[in-house]
Enzyme design. Structure first.
Site, PDB file in Angstrom:
ATOM      1  CB  CYS A 281      -1.368  44.798  27.789  1.00  9.09           C
ATOM      2  SG  CYS A 281      -2.873  45.398  27.897  1.00  9.09           S
TER       3      CYS A 281
ATOM      4  NE  ARG B 154       2.342  40.049  28.561  1.00  9.93           N
ATOM      5  CZ  ARG B 154       3.248  40.027  29.639  1.00  9.93           C
ATOM      6  NH1 ARG B 154       3.928  38.682  29.802  1.00  9.93           N
ATOM      7  NH2 ARG B 154       3.229  40.895  30.768  1.00  9.93           N
TER       8      ARG B 154
ATOM      9  CD1 TRP C 297      -7.564  40.214  29.512  1.00  9.25           C
ATOM     10  CD2 TRP C 297      -7.253  41.936  30.981  1.00  9.25           C
ATOM     11  NE1 TRP C 297      -8.203  40.096  30.538  1.00  9.25           N
ATOM     12  CE2 TRP C 297      -8.164  40.897  31.525  1.00  9.25           C
ATOM     13  CE3 TRP C 297      -7.015  42.974  31.743  1.00  9.25           C
ATOM     14  CZ2 TRP C 297      -8.902  41.203  32.686  1.00  9.25           C
ATOM     15  CZ3 TRP C 297      -7.431  43.233  32.931  1.00  9.25           C
ATOM     16  CH2 TRP C 297      -8.419  42.397  33.391  1.00  9.25           C
TER      17      TRP C 297
ATOM     18  CG  ASN D 259       1.657  45.419  30.065  1.00  7.89           C
ATOM     19  OD1 ASN D 259       0.798  45.423  30.672  1.00  7.89           O
ATOM     20  ND2 ASN D 259       2.708  44.629  30.525  1.00  7.89           N
ATOM     21  N   GLY D 260       0.026  48.218  31.408  1.00  6.53           N
ATOM     22  CA  GLY D 260      -0.088  48.358  32.822  1.00  6.53           C
ATOM     23  C   GLY D 260      -1.290  49.311  33.092  1.00  6.53           C
TER      24      GLY D 260
ATOM     25  CD  GLU E  66      -6.034  24.403  39.820  1.00  4.84           C
ATOM     26  OE1 GLU E  66      -6.298  25.435  40.543  1.00  4.84           O
ATOM     27  OE2 GLU E  66      -5.834  24.433  38.669  1.00  4.84           O
TER      28      GLU E  66
ATOM     29  CE  LYS F 249      -7.442  25.081  35.414  1.00  2.28           C
ATOM     30  NZ  LYS F 249      -6.308  25.494  36.166  1.00  2.28           N
TER      31      LYS F 249
ATOM     32  CD  GLU G 192      -8.970  28.842  34.528  1.00  2.00           C
ATOM     33  OE1 GLU G 192      -8.705  29.833  34.441  1.00  2.00           O
ATOM     34  OE2 GLU G 192      -8.446  27.890  35.055  1.00  2.00           O
TER      35      GLU G 192
ATOM     36  CG  HIS H  72     -21.708  24.270  58.940  1.00  2.00           C
ATOM     37  ND1 HIS H  72     -22.495  24.274  60.116  1.00  2.00           N
ATOM     38  CD2 HIS H  72     -20.847  23.373  58.729  1.00  2.00           C
ATOM     39  CE1 HIS H  72     -21.816  23.251  60.998  1.00  2.00           C
ATOM     40  NE2 HIS H  72     -20.930  22.870  60.297  1.00  2.00           N
TER      41      HIS H  72
ATOM     42  CE  LYS I  45      -0.120  30.130  30.978  1.00  2.00           C
ATOM     43  NZ  LYS I  45      -1.092  29.242  31.842  1.00  2.00           N
TER      44      LYS I  45
HETATM   45  C1  F6R Z   1      -6.006  29.224  36.380  1.00  2.00           C
HETATM   46  C2  F6R Z   1      -4.746  30.148  36.367  1.00  2.00           C
HETATM   47  C3  F6R Z   1      -4.638  31.627  37.235  1.00  2.00           C
HETATM   48  C4  F6R Z   1      -3.332  31.667  37.538  1.00  2.00           C
HETATM   49  C5  F6R Z   1      -3.095  32.769  38.254  1.00  2.00           C
HETATM   50  C6  F6R Z   1      -1.687  33.205  38.670  1.00  2.00           C
HETATM   51  O1  F6R Z   1      -5.848  28.312  35.464  1.00  2.00           O
HETATM   52  O2  F6R Z   1      -3.853  29.916  35.591  1.00  2.00           O
HETATM   53  O3  F6R Z   1      -5.496  31.360  38.221  1.00  2.00           O
HETATM   54  O4  F6R Z   1      -2.696  30.401  38.396  1.00  2.00           O
HETATM   55  O5  F6R Z   1      -3.224  33.953  37.421  1.00  2.00           O
HETATM   56  O6  F6R Z   1      -0.704  33.204  37.666  1.00  2.00           O
HETATM   57  P1  F6R Z   1       0.808  32.900  38.064  1.00  2.00           P
HETATM   58  O7  F6R Z   1       0.963  31.588  38.504  1.00  2.00           O
HETATM   59  O8  F6R Z   1       1.464  33.173  36.636  1.00  2.00           O
HETATM   60  O9  F6R Z   1       1.294  33.897  38.932  1.00  2.00           O
END
Ligand code: F6R
Length: 595
Positions: free
Chosen positions: A2, A27, A75, A99-100, A471, A475, A478, A494, A590
């Site tokens: 948010c 956000r 969000w 927000n929260g 990673e 990627k 998501e 295993h 994000k």
């Molecule tokens: C994946 C991604 C998330 C962030 C995670 C931590 O592409 O972007 O997994 O890496 O939410 O976010 P930060 O780095 O802002 O603490």
């Protein structure tokens, strides 16, 4: 998660609010809304869906010439995304955005609002009814009373028809900054108001700000006045432009070499390191982060252990914070975060400090809460990252960890000096190899075309290759919604190998030249059970698979940085062919500012 915004004393509040919301859409993007006071009356517009839908809805309303207003991009945590659950929420003359998470909203409702009919399913609505209920002697008193009762995390922006010349803000465990320019402004992220303000105030937890058109006053929840130091804010132009790229994600993948170069150059030049840090060899280092930043931490462990000979524990912040971690003044804690606002990472930082540990954070956003509260900050120089899936910030985090690893090894005398000099040179040139790795895009497009309909994939690797696989798997899943799993290559047999059948897609990350023959055996094991294996490897290492993507050879410690590029591109192109919303994948945001 948010984003909230507020403004006061501006010539037209609506465009200020909507522009700010567009910039904070990363956000949360399931609904948005604004409220302004015009001619003494509050006008609310809110809509399920993207900010663009809110802007469309506003077109059909006469544009209020309001000077004061608040806005929100959501969000969802409590209540599905809908017009009713979208913020702002209103009660009597009060309107607010939040927000929260208000954790005790059920108890508060039970205790104070039994007869109040709720219009939404949100935790937030309780707060606005409390304001209305406690209002008798001014908004500020009602706000302080309400803030004292709320538990959890809350950044609030409030307007009230009784005092239409004031914007009220509260901060408790959710980010909020306020600033002065032509008018006064509040936002979850400075990006939303970056060219509007010249003076910034960082709010701390437990503070209320009262924003009039040309001044801001601060109070604690007992209404004691607080004096806060203003900071000069450098106006920045906002990187909202995709340039010639179809999506921010692709643009940011292409900006990765520059993010790495800028991060390395900021701390390493021909005279050596300028980190401003005097490390003493610790007993152990903890690296704590979430998501991709955690995956960067897994690479960091390999670097620190092999170069600086320090044992390292890497933990996800959500686990670390409740695990009674064995940290002390002898075990520094490194927090990695792009946003610097991730709720679990922030809580982990506070937990580490409480236990006496020195904290170092690797952060991309200078003004963020984690950067502000850490003992030492190593800023990555990736620039603003807009796509929800991180690429260039992850690349910059890896470079920051390489810098620290080499620096620790040099400071503790744990590695051969000549070898360290070679690594420094290789690190300074790393951005060139990452740039050359982008040349694989045409090959990647063909592979993406073949893989566009798969419903699952496995990523395997050994050592740092497993970190890269983790990673890569995140990627792809998501942004394309394909189910993926990352496995340490030697672990497949295993249990998980039972899932391999004809044409199962396996992507093997060969970052560890010295272990290439071991990875080869694991590739052969899955191929002989029908898997189609795509290997990502450096030019100096031979691997046999159904298809090989070869990236330039780099120092073996840095191989994740080049090998992650084809995987980022592959995820991007598969998601694009599947018609996914690449920059704003479903259910994500994000900046994860709730637990
Ligand atoms: C994946 C991604 C998330 C962030 C995670 C931590 O592409 O972007 O997994 O890496 O939410 O976010 P930060 O780095 O802002 O603490």
């Amino acid at each position: 998660m948010c984003g909230i915004i507020g403004c006061n004393g501006v010539s037209a509040a609506v465009p200020v609010l909507t522009l700010g919301l567009e910039r904070m859409e990363y956000r949360g993007y399931d609904s948005s809304g604004i409220a302004v006071i015009a001619d003494g009356k509050t006008e609310i517009t809110k809509k399920k869906g993207r900010v663009s839908e809110l802007i469309n809805a506003l077109r059909f309303k006469p544009q209020a010439t309001a000077a004061i207003g608040i806005g929100h991009t959501r969000w969802a945590t409590h209540g599905e995304p809908s017009d009713e659950n979208a913020h702002p929420h209103q009660s009597g003359k009060f309107t607010l955005v939040h927000n929260g998470i208000i954790e005790n909203h059920t108890e508060l409702k039970e205790q104070y609002l039994k007869l109040t009919k709720m219009k939404s399913d949100t935790d937030t609505e309780v707060a606005v009814h409390l304001l209305n209920r406690f209002y008798s002697d001014g908004c500020l008193k009602a706000l302080a009373h309400t803030a004292r009762l709320l538990e959890g995390s809350f950044a609030l922006a409030v307007i009230c028809e009784e005092e239409p010349e004031k914007l009220f803000c509260v901060r408790q465990s959710s980010p909020l900054v306020v600033g002065l320019g032509e008018g006064t402004y509040a936002a979850s992220d400075t990006a939303a108001i970056s060219e509007k303000i010249h003076t910034l105030y960082r709010m701390d937890d437990g503070e209320i700000a009262v924003l009039e058109k040309d001044k801001i006053e601060f109070y604690d929840f007992e209404l004691n006045k607080i004096r806060k130091a203003p900071e000069k804010f450098e106006k920045s132009s906002y990187a909202s432009d995709k340039g010639n790229f179809e999506h921010f994600m692709l643009k940011e993948i292409y900006e990765q070499p520059e993010a790495i170069r800028r991060t390395v150059d900021a701390y390493l030049n021909e005279n050596g390191f300028n980190l401003g840090l005097k490390p003493q060899k610790p007993e152990r280092i903890f690296i704590v982060a979430c998501g991709s930043a955690y995956h960067a931490g897994l690479v960091g462990r390999r670097i620190f252990e092999s170069l600086a000979k320090i044992p390292v524990s890497v933990e996800t912040a959500s686990e670390f914070r409740y695990s009674e971690p064995l940290v002390s003044e002898k075990t520094p804690v490194i927090i990695i975060s792009q946003s610097g606002e991730t709720a679990d990472s922030l809580a982990a930082l506070r937990e580490a400090k409480k236990r006496g540990a020195k904290t170092l954070s690797i952060i991309n956003v200078k003004e963020s809460t984690i950067a502000t509260e850490s003992d030492f900050v190593l800023l990555t120089r990736a620039g603003p990252e807009i796509a929800v899936a991180t690429t260039k910030a992850y690349g910059a985090q890896l470079s920051a960890l390489y810098l620290l690893g080499i620096y620790f090894a040099e400071s503790f005398g744990t590695a051969d000096k000549k070898e360290l000099e070679k690594m420094k040179k290789a690190l300074t040139d790393l951005h060139k190899s990452v740039s050359a790795a982008l040349n694989c895009e045409e090959q990647i497009k063909e592979i993406a075309h073949r893989l566009r309909h798969i419903d699952r994939a496995y990523f395997i690797g050994r050592g740092a290759g497993f970190a890269a696989a983790s990673e890569g798997s995140l990627k792809l899943k998501e942004i394309s919604y394909i189910h993926c799993e990352a496995y340490a290559a030697g672990e497949m047999k295993h249990g998980t190998i039972s899932l391999i059948e004809k044409d199962t897609t396996v992507i093997a990350m060969n970052t560890q030249t010295a272990l290439a023959h071991k990875l080869q055996s694991n590739i052969d094991e899955v191929r002989s059970r029908g898997a189609r294996v795509i290997a990502v490897t450096s030019a100096d290492s031979k691997i046999s698979a159904d298809e090989t993507i070869t990236v330039p050879e780099v120092h073996p410690l840095f191989a994740v940085s080049t090998q992650i590029v084809p995987v980022q591109l592959l995820s991007y192109h598969i998601a694009r062919l599947r018609g996914c919303d690449i920059d704003k994948p479903r259910n994500l945001a994000k900046s994860v500012t709730v637990e």
